[in-house]
Write an enzyme that holds these catalytic residues in place. Structure first.
Site, mmCIF file in Angstrom:
data_model
loop_
_atom_site.group_PDB
_atom_site.id
_atom_site.type_symbol
_atom_site.label_atom_id
_atom_site.label_comp_id
_atom_site.label_asym_id
_atom_site.label_seq_id
_atom_site.Cartn_x
_atom_site.Cartn_y
_atom_site.Cartn_z
ATOM 1 N N PRO A 27 -1.010 3.014 15.732
ATOM 2 C CA PRO A 27 -1.070 4.478 15.806
ATOM 3 C C PRO A 27 -2.447 4.983 16.203
ATOM 4 O O PRO A 27 -3.476 4.365 15.905
ATOM 5 C CB PRO A 27 -0.753 4.921 14.363
ATOM 6 N N ALA A 83 -1.013 -1.561 4.046
ATOM 7 C CA ALA A 83 -2.228 -1.499 3.232
ATOM 8 C C ALA A 83 -3.449 -1.981 4.009
ATOM 9 O O ALA A 83 -3.461 -3.088 4.538
ATOM 10 C CB ALA A 83 -2.049 -2.344 1.971
ATOM 11 N N SER A 84 -4.484 -1.140 4.058
ATOM 12 C CA SER A 84 -5.741 -1.503 4.720
ATOM 13 C C SER A 84 -6.746 -0.396 4.442
ATOM 14 O O SER A 84 -6.383 0.778 4.404
ATOM 15 C CB SER A 84 -5.545 -1.660 6.228
ATOM 16 N N GLY A 103 0.808 -1.219 0.000
ATOM 17 C CA GLY A 103 0.000 0.000 0.000
ATOM 18 C C GLY A 103 0.832 1.255 0.000
ATOM 19 O O GLY A 103 0.518 2.217 0.711
ATOM 20 N N LYS A 161 -9.614 -3.726 11.857
ATOM 21 C CA LYS A 161 -8.279 -3.611 12.423
ATOM 22 C C LYS A 161 -8.036 -4.658 13.518
ATOM 23 O O LYS A 161 -6.962 -5.260 13.600
ATOM 24 C CB LYS A 161 -8.054 -2.195 12.980
ATOM 25 N N ILE A 186 0.538 7.159 5.337
ATOM 26 C CA ILE A 186 1.605 6.661 6.206
ATOM 27 C C ILE A 186 2.703 6.010 5.383
ATOM 28 O O ILE A 186 3.899 6.251 5.603
ATOM 29 C CB ILE A 186 1.049 5.652 7.233
ATOM 30 N N ARG A 209 -2.116 -0.951 -6.732
ATOM 31 C CA ARG A 209 -3.155 -1.670 -7.458
ATOM 32 C C ARG A 209 -3.118 -1.392 -8.959
ATOM 33 O O ARG A 209 -3.762 -2.085 -9.733
ATOM 34 C CB ARG A 209 -4.533 -1.325 -6.892
ATOM 35 N N SER A 215 -7.862 11.167 7.333
ATOM 36 C CA SER A 215 -7.433 12.039 8.432
ATOM 37 C C SER A 215 -7.252 13.476 7.964
ATOM 38 O O SER A 215 -7.676 14.424 8.643
ATOM 39 C CB SER A 215 -6.143 11.508 9.063
ATOM 40 N N GLY A 251 -0.337 5.036 0.211
ATOM 41 C CA GLY A 251 -1.040 5.596 1.360
ATOM 42 C C GLY A 251 -0.271 6.695 2.067
ATOM 43 O O GLY A 251 0.948 6.838 1.910
#
Length: 339
Positions: A184, A83-84, A9, A161, A14, A34, A199, A12
Site C-alpha cells: 500500500p 504487524a510491523s 497485529g 519493509k 489496517i 501483545r 498516518s 493496527g
C-alpha cells in the site's frame, strides 16, 4: 477445510479493517496482540463496527520473541501478516526496526509453514518499492522495483519493509505456504476507534493548525477500505499466489491534502497549511531535524505507481484520495480527535 485466519497485529489501523472484512466474509479470525488489554479494546471496536465477534479470538504474541507463534498459527488455513512497526519519527540507525520487522516476519512465516498454512498475505508497503533512488531515477514504479537498501538516504521504515519482504520471499522459495504481498501507499480513510497511528496523526496535525507550512512532497494515497479488500482478495484469488500488488488510488501533494481537509471540514480552512517550504530551508533543517532529513530525498519528486495488477488480478476499483482524506477527517471529528 479450516476457515480460520491468523491476523497478526490485529490492533493496527489496517488490521482492524481487515478483521471486519474477514468476519463479514464468514471467516473465523484469530488476532495476535501483545497484551490481553489490547484484545478487549479491539473486540469492543469491532463489535461497535458490526463485526461478528463471536467468531473472533486472540493470542498473545510479540514480533521480537519466538514464543506463541506456533500456537497462534496452529489450525489456520491462512495467515495475514500486518504487524510491523511504523514510527512517527525516523531513527539515525537505518537498521533500527529490523528486529521486530524482519525478525518478526520470519517467525510468522516459519510458524505458518509448520502449521501447514495454505497461503500467507504479507502487508508490505510502497516503501519497499521506490525509496533510496536518486532524483534522476525514472518516475514510474511497478511491482518489479525494489527500494535501494544501500542508499544513505533510505529511512529505517523503508529499510525494514524492504528487507522484511525480501526475507519472506526467500523463506518460501523452497516450498511451504504460498505468499502474496500487498504494497500500500500512504493509508488514510475512516478510523474505527481513537487509536490514531502515524498516518492519521498527519491529518490530525493539519486539522489542528499545527502544520502551517509543508515541504514540497507528494504522497501516493490509498483508502484503508480498499487495502482491506485487497488483503481478502489476495488471500482467496488463486492466481494471486507468488505476486506483489501495489495499492494506490492516486497522489496528492501535502498542500493538496490540506485543501482536501478544508473541503471536508470548512471550519478548518484557516488552520490547514498555507505555504510550501522552499527546498533549501528543508535541507537546512535536515542538518538538525530527523523528520526534515527524511523528507529531503522526496522533495519535488512526483512518482507514478502502477496499479494495473491490483485492478486486474484483485478487481480493486480504488477510491480517489480525496475520499480517503474526507473519511479520515469525518472520523477524527466524530471521535472528538480533531480539537
Amino acid at each position: 477445510m479450516s476457515d480460520l485466519v491468523l491476523l497478526t497485529g490485529i490492533s493496527g489501523f489496517i488490521a482492524k479493517h481487515v478483521a471486519l472484512d474477514l468476519l463479514g466474509a464468514g471467516y473465523r479470525v484469530r488476532g495476535t496482540v501483545r497484551s490481553s488489554a489490547k484484545a478487549d479494546v479491539v473486540r469492543e471496536t469491532l463489535k461497535k463496527a458490526g463485526g461478528a465477534v463471536d467468531r473472533l479470538e486472540f493470542f498473545e504474541a510479540d514480533l521480537i520473541r519466538g514464543e506463541g507463534w506456533d500456537a497462534a498459527a496452529a489450525g489456520c488455513r491462512f495467515v495475514v501478516h500486518t504487524a510491523s512497526p511504523f514510527p512517527a519519527t525516523q531513527s539515525r540507525d537505518k537498521n533500527a526496526l529490523m528486529p521486530p520487522a524482519r525478525g518478526g516476519t520470519l517467525r510468522v512465516v516459519k510458524a505458518a509453514a509448520k502449521a501447514g498454512v495454505g497461503r500467507i498475505v504479507l502487508t508490505s508497503s510502497v516503501a519497499a518499492i521506490y525509496y533510496g533512488h536518486s532524483a534522476k531515477w525514472r518516475t514510474r514504479f511497478s511491482e518489479a522495483d525494489w527500494s535501494d537498501v544501500e542508499s544513505s538516504h533510505i529511512s529505517d521504515y523503508a529499510m525494514s519493509k524492504t528487507e522484511s519482504e525480501r526475507a519472506a520471499w526467500k523463506a518460501v522459495e523452497a516450498g511451504g505456504p504460498e505468499l502474496v504481498v500487498v504494497n500500500p501507499a500512504f493509508v488514510l480513510g475512516p478510523l474505527l476507534d481513537r487509536e490514531t497511528g502515524t498516518s492519521a496523526e498527519l491529518i490530525r496535525t493539519m486539522l489542528k493548525g499545527r502544520l502551517p507550512v509543508v515541504p514540497d512532497i507528494t504522497l501516493g494515497i490509498v483508502d484503508v477500505r480498499d487495502v482491506a479488500s485487497a488483503h481478502l482478495r489476495a488471500m482467496t484469488v488463486p492466481h494471486a499466489a507468488g505476486r506483489r500488488f501495489i495499492l494506490c488510488g492516486g497522489s496528492m501533494s501535502m498542500m493538496d491534502i490540506g485543501r482536501m481537509i478544508a473541503l471536508a471540514d470548512p471550519s478548518a480552512g484557516n488552520r490547514v497549511p498555507k505555504l510550501v517550504l522552499p527546498d533549501f530551508l528543508v535541507r537546512a533543517a535536515a542538518i538538525f531535524n530527523r523528520q526534515a532529513r527524511a523528507a529531503v530525498p522526496e522533495l519535488g519528486r512526483r512518482k507514478i505507481l502502477a496499479t494495473e495488477a491490483a485492478e486486474q488480478a484483485l478487481g480493486i476499483d480504488f477510491r480517489p484520495p480525496r475520499d480517503a482524506v474526507a473519511a479520515m477527517v469525518r472520523s477524527l471529528k466524530e471521535l472528538d480527535l480533531a480539537n
